[in-house]
Design a protein around this motif. Structure first.
Motif, PDB file in Angstrom:
ATOM      1  N   UNK A  59     -21.806  23.311 -30.332  1.00 12.03           N
ATOM      2  CA  UNK A  59     -20.812  24.189 -29.707  1.00 12.03           C
ATOM      3  C   UNK A  59     -19.754  23.387 -28.974  1.00 12.03           C
ATOM      4  N   UNK A  60     -20.193  22.440 -28.148  1.00 11.07           N
ATOM      5  CA  UNK A  60     -19.258  21.680 -27.318  1.00 11.07           C
ATOM      6  C   UNK A  60     -18.407  20.709 -28.123  1.00 11.07           C
ATOM      7  N   UNK A  61     -18.905  20.286 -29.299  1.00 11.03           N
ATOM      8  CA  UNK A  61     -18.190  19.290 -30.107  1.00 11.03           C
ATOM      9  C   UNK A  61     -17.042  19.890 -30.914  1.00 11.03           C
ATOM     10  N   UNK A  62     -16.977  21.200 -30.975  1.00 11.38           N
ATOM     11  CA  UNK A  62     -15.908  21.855 -31.723  1.00 11.38           C
ATOM     12  C   UNK A  62     -14.819  22.297 -30.748  1.00 11.38           C
ATOM     13  N   UNK A  63     -13.553  21.996 -31.043  1.00  9.84           N
ATOM     14  CA  UNK A  63     -12.469  22.397 -30.139  1.00  9.84           C
ATOM     15  C   UNK A  63     -12.477  23.902 -29.876  1.00  9.84           C
ATOM     16  N   UNK A  64     -12.026  24.294 -28.687  1.00 11.45           N
ATOM     17  CA  UNK A  64     -11.967  25.721 -28.355  1.00 11.45           C
ATOM     18  C   UNK A  64     -11.158  26.463 -29.410  1.00 11.45           C
ATOM     19  N   UNK A  65      -9.978  25.954 -29.720  1.00  8.89           N
ATOM     20  CA  UNK A  65      -9.211  26.441 -30.870  1.00  8.89           C
ATOM     21  C   UNK A  65      -8.753  25.199 -31.629  1.00  8.89           C
ATOM     22  N   UNK A  66      -9.466  24.888 -32.685  1.00  8.94           N
ATOM     23  CA  UNK A  66      -9.167  23.692 -33.469  1.00  8.94           C
ATOM     24  C   UNK A  66      -8.199  23.985 -34.596  1.00  8.94           C
ATOM     25  N   UNK A  67      -8.257  23.157 -35.624  1.00  6.69           N
ATOM     26  CA  UNK A  67      -7.392  23.331 -36.790  1.00  6.69           C
ATOM     27  C   UNK A  67      -8.217  23.173 -38.058  1.00  6.69           C
ATOM     28  N   UNK A  68      -8.088  24.117 -38.975  1.00  5.28           N
ATOM     29  CA  UNK A  68      -8.791  24.045 -40.248  1.00  5.28           C
ATOM     30  C   UNK A  68      -7.935  23.259 -41.243  1.00  5.28           C
ATOM     31  N   UNK A  69      -8.558  22.306 -41.904  1.00  3.35           N
ATOM     32  CA  UNK A  69      -7.884  21.526 -42.938  1.00  3.35           C
ATOM     33  C   UNK A  69      -8.936  20.868 -43.789  1.00  3.35           C
ATOM     34  N   UNK A  70      -8.528  20.084 -44.802  1.00  6.30           N
ATOM     35  CA  UNK A  70      -9.497  19.452 -45.697  1.00  6.30           C
ATOM     36  C   UNK A  70     -10.536  18.596 -44.975  1.00  6.30           C
ATOM     37  N   UNK A  71     -10.151  17.992 -43.836  1.00  2.34           N
ATOM     38  CA  UNK A  71     -11.082  17.092 -43.145  1.00  2.34           C
ATOM     39  C   UNK A  71     -12.017  17.833 -42.192  1.00  2.34           C
ATOM     40  N   UNK A  72     -11.686  19.060 -41.810  1.00  6.56           N
ATOM     41  CA  UNK A  72     -12.510  19.787 -40.831  1.00  6.56           C
ATOM     42  C   UNK A  72     -13.233  20.994 -41.421  1.00  6.56           C
ATOM     43  N   UNK A  73     -12.831  21.412 -42.616  1.00  8.28           N
ATOM     44  CA  UNK A  73     -13.363  22.638 -43.212  1.00  8.28           C
ATOM     45  C   UNK A  73     -14.882  22.629 -43.298  1.00  8.28           C
ATOM     46  N   UNK A  74     -15.459  21.522 -43.817  1.00  5.84           N
ATOM     47  CA  UNK A  74     -16.917  21.491 -44.000  1.00  5.84           C
ATOM     48  C   UNK A  74     -17.652  21.519 -42.670  1.00  5.84           C
ATOM     49  N   UNK A  75     -17.053  20.946 -41.619  1.00  4.05           N
ATOM     50  CA  UNK A  75     -17.684  20.987 -40.290  1.00  4.05           C
ATOM     51  C   UNK A  75     -17.796  22.433 -39.792  1.00  4.05           C
ATOM     52  N   UNK A  76     -16.715  23.190 -39.989  1.00  8.06           N
ATOM     53  CA  UNK A  76     -16.749  24.594 -39.575  1.00  8.06           C
ATOM     54  C   UNK A  76     -17.757  25.390 -40.406  1.00  8.06           C
ATOM     55  N   UNK A  77     -17.802  25.105 -41.719  1.00  3.92           N
ATOM     56  CA  UNK A  77     -18.717  25.847 -42.589  1.00  3.92           C
ATOM     57  C   UNK A  77     -20.181  25.544 -42.255  1.00  3.92           C
ATOM     58  N   UNK A  78     -20.461  24.310 -41.811  1.00  4.29           N
ATOM     59  CA  UNK A  78     -21.848  23.924 -41.536  1.00  4.29           C
ATOM     60  C   UNK A  78     -22.273  24.191 -40.093  1.00  4.29           C
ATOM     61  N   UNK A  79     -21.356  24.709 -39.274  1.00  2.00           N
ATOM     62  CA  UNK A  79     -21.675  24.936 -37.858  1.00  2.00           C
ATOM     63  C   UNK A  79     -22.658  26.082 -37.665  1.00  2.00           C
ATOM     64  N   UNK A  80     -22.702  26.983 -38.647  1.00  2.00           N
ATOM     65  CA  UNK A  80     -23.580  28.148 -38.537  1.00  2.00           C
ATOM     66  C   UNK A  80     -22.964  29.308 -37.783  1.00  2.00           C
ATOM     67  N   UNK A  81     -21.738  29.110 -37.256  1.00  2.00           N
ATOM     68  CA  UNK A  81     -21.052  30.175 -36.512  1.00  2.00           C
ATOM     69  C   UNK A  81     -19.937  30.792 -37.353  1.00  2.00           C
ATOM     70  N   UNK A  82     -19.636  32.068 -37.139  1.00  2.00           N
ATOM     71  CA  UNK A  82     -18.473  32.658 -37.802  1.00  2.00           C
ATOM     72  C   UNK A  82     -17.203  31.912 -37.395  1.00  2.00           C
TER      73      UNK A  82
END
Length: 500
Positions: A224-247
């Motif tokens: 939770x803490x490692x992800x920016x409050x409002x980050x940016x989705x792109x080719x380098x971050x997409x898989x991190x968001x998908x694997x976080x387990x959160x919507x």
């Protein structure tokens, strides 16, 4: 003449500079010695004809240069010349990247194929699972990556030390972990042992965990803490968001200024939902086509949608309504409370579906794929995918062989356009082929072999309930190891697509 000679020497020197590389090309007779004499090596097994390898090449070179000063070596092996070496290391597709700590300690590379991601991943791999820190090394360690995690624990607190060690081993591919037993250093950092501080180069700069040391609680805090409050989705971050387990809540906007403005507007919602829903902006000019994957219109921005990443469900916000704090708060609150129904994108169910390859759409997915009485091989494809087009005639032949065999009522060969239909599976690239065996629908097996009719038959017979094998009527030409087109790599297909 002298001038001509100097000119020629100059050209040779320029060519040498242009071709200088920090990536070491290895052959069978140099490989073992290289990995023996270097503490850690990232090796790329490639083929010159492979489009994905060509796309990786400049990123790999840049990473090699960045890692040079840290004495982390990057190497490459041409599998068309060193076939036995590649076979020895289990290479089935290109590129394959592996991390070597000596010839016998090998692990797959699990990071993204971008220079910054390769550099970050290999730095983490070069560190011990937990680095022991002092007041002299802490500040430097904080700069090791965008996110680093440090535990302040008494040396006598064996339980907390053991728990932190387990977390570090589990997540070492994601973050650098450090620890200190110095109570004065903990005090200087504003905590009392046992505590964990996650240092980050964004948002508030750090987050602190002071609850009881529990593996599950620490892992949840970290992700939770490692992800920016409002980050940016792109080719380098997409898989991190998908694997976080959160919507993931997407904020689509076409300009940096507009993305910043909407982020500030919605910041109170993101803060209230931290750890429940991730929020991120996305460049609608570069990745506007991704709006279609969330069942939004691709020509009307700004836009907002939530993706339930675990179930791959989409919840688009009505694009006819204005994006206001009140409207989005109500929408997000209703989503979290389970009051919003997911949007389902589906092509019509085919009126005639009697062909050798059954056409699956979202509306008949469960009826066909999850039919527990049948082994179902399904291809998830994209219309623009070159590899899918190459597979099509072989896949039709495969379907025809089973359709006229004794297994015609037990085995289904199917396909679904995963860009036009919502499917519950998380698809990382095209084509993706999975077998849903009868009686084991919750555990599909993903195919990773060569795309020949013969190999697909073997896969079905080995993994299906009915062990259904049919005889191929024609002799297949030998096939190259399977390649997969990622939605992030449309350049390789020479198409104008901007998927993530």
């Amino acid at each position: 003449m002298h001038t001509a000679k100097n000119f020629a020497l100059g050209l040779l020197a320029a060519a040498a500079v242009a071709t200088a590389s920090d990536v070491t090309q290895l052959k069978t007779d140099t490989f073992d010695e290289f990995v023996k004499t270097n503490d850690i090596v990232l090796a790329e097994f490639f083929a010159p004809w492979c489009g994905h390898c060509k796309a990786l090449a400049p990123e790999y070179e840049e990473a090699a240069t960045s890692l040079k000063e840290k004495d982390i070596k990057l190497a490459k092996i041409d599998c068309t010349e060193e076939a036995e070496l590649c076979q020895k290391h289990g290479v089935e597709g290109y590129p394959t990247l592996k991390v070597f700590r000596g010839p016998d300690n090998v692990s797959p590379y699990k990071g993204q194929r971008k220079a910054a991601a390769i550099t970050s991943y290999m730095i983490k791999q070069s560190l011990p699972a937990v680095s022991l820190l002092t007041k002299d090394t802490l500040e430097e360690f904080k700069k090791a990556d965008k996110v680093v995690i440090v535990a302040y624990i008494d040396a006598a607190d064996k339980a907390s030390n053991e728990t932190f060690g387990k977390i570090a081993e589990k997540l070492r591919d994601n973050y650098p972990f450090g620890a200190s037993n110095d109570a004065a250093l903990a005090e200087a950092e504003g905590v009392t042992a046992p505590a964990i501080v996650l240092y980050k180069d964004f948002d508030e700069g750090k987050a602190v965990f002071t609850e009881k040391f529990d593996v599950e609680a620490i892992e949840k805090f970290t992700k939770t803490a490692a992800i920016p409050l409002i980050g940016e989705v792109g080719p380098e971050t997409y898989s991190d968001y998908m694997s976080s387990g959160l919507p993931l809540a997407y904020i689509f906007a076409e300009t940096p200024e507009e993305r910043k403005e909407i982020s500030e507007l919605l910041k109170p919602i993101a803060e209230a939902q931290r750890g429940v829903v991730n929020f991120a902006t996305i460049d609608a000019k570069a990745f506007g086509a991704h709006a279609g994957n969330l069942n939004l219109k691709t020509d009307k921005f700004p836009a907002f949608a939530i993706q339930e990443t675990v179930k791959n469900q989409k919840f688009p916000f009505d694009q006819e309504k204005a994006i206001t704090l009140e409207a989005i708060k109500a929408f997000v609150d209703d989503f979290v409370s389970g009051k919003v129904d997911p949007s389902i994108k589906s092509e019509p169910i085919p009126e005639d579906n009697s062909g050798p390859v059954k056409v699956v759409v979202a509306k008949n997915y469960n009826d066909v794929v999850l039919d527990d009485t049948k082994d179902v091989l399904i291809e998830f494809y994209a219309p623009w995918c070159g590899h899918c087009k190459s597979l099509a005639p072989k896949y039709e032949e495969l379907g025809a062989l089973y359709a006229k065999s004794e297994f015609k009522d037990q085995v289904v060969i199917a396909k679904v356009d995963a860009t036009a239909n919502d499917v519950p599976d998380e698809i990382q690239g095209f084509p993706t082929i999975k077998l849903y065996a009868a009686g084991a629908k919750s555990e599909p097996v993903t195919y990773s072999g060569a795309r020949t009719v013969e190999d697909l038959i073997k896969f079905i017979s080995e993994n299906g309930k009915y062990k259904a094998s049919v005889i191929e009527e024609t002799t297949e030409a030998s096939a190259a190891p399977a390649a997969t087109e990622s939605p992030a790599a449309e350049e390789a297909a020479k198409e104008d697509h901007d998927e993530l």
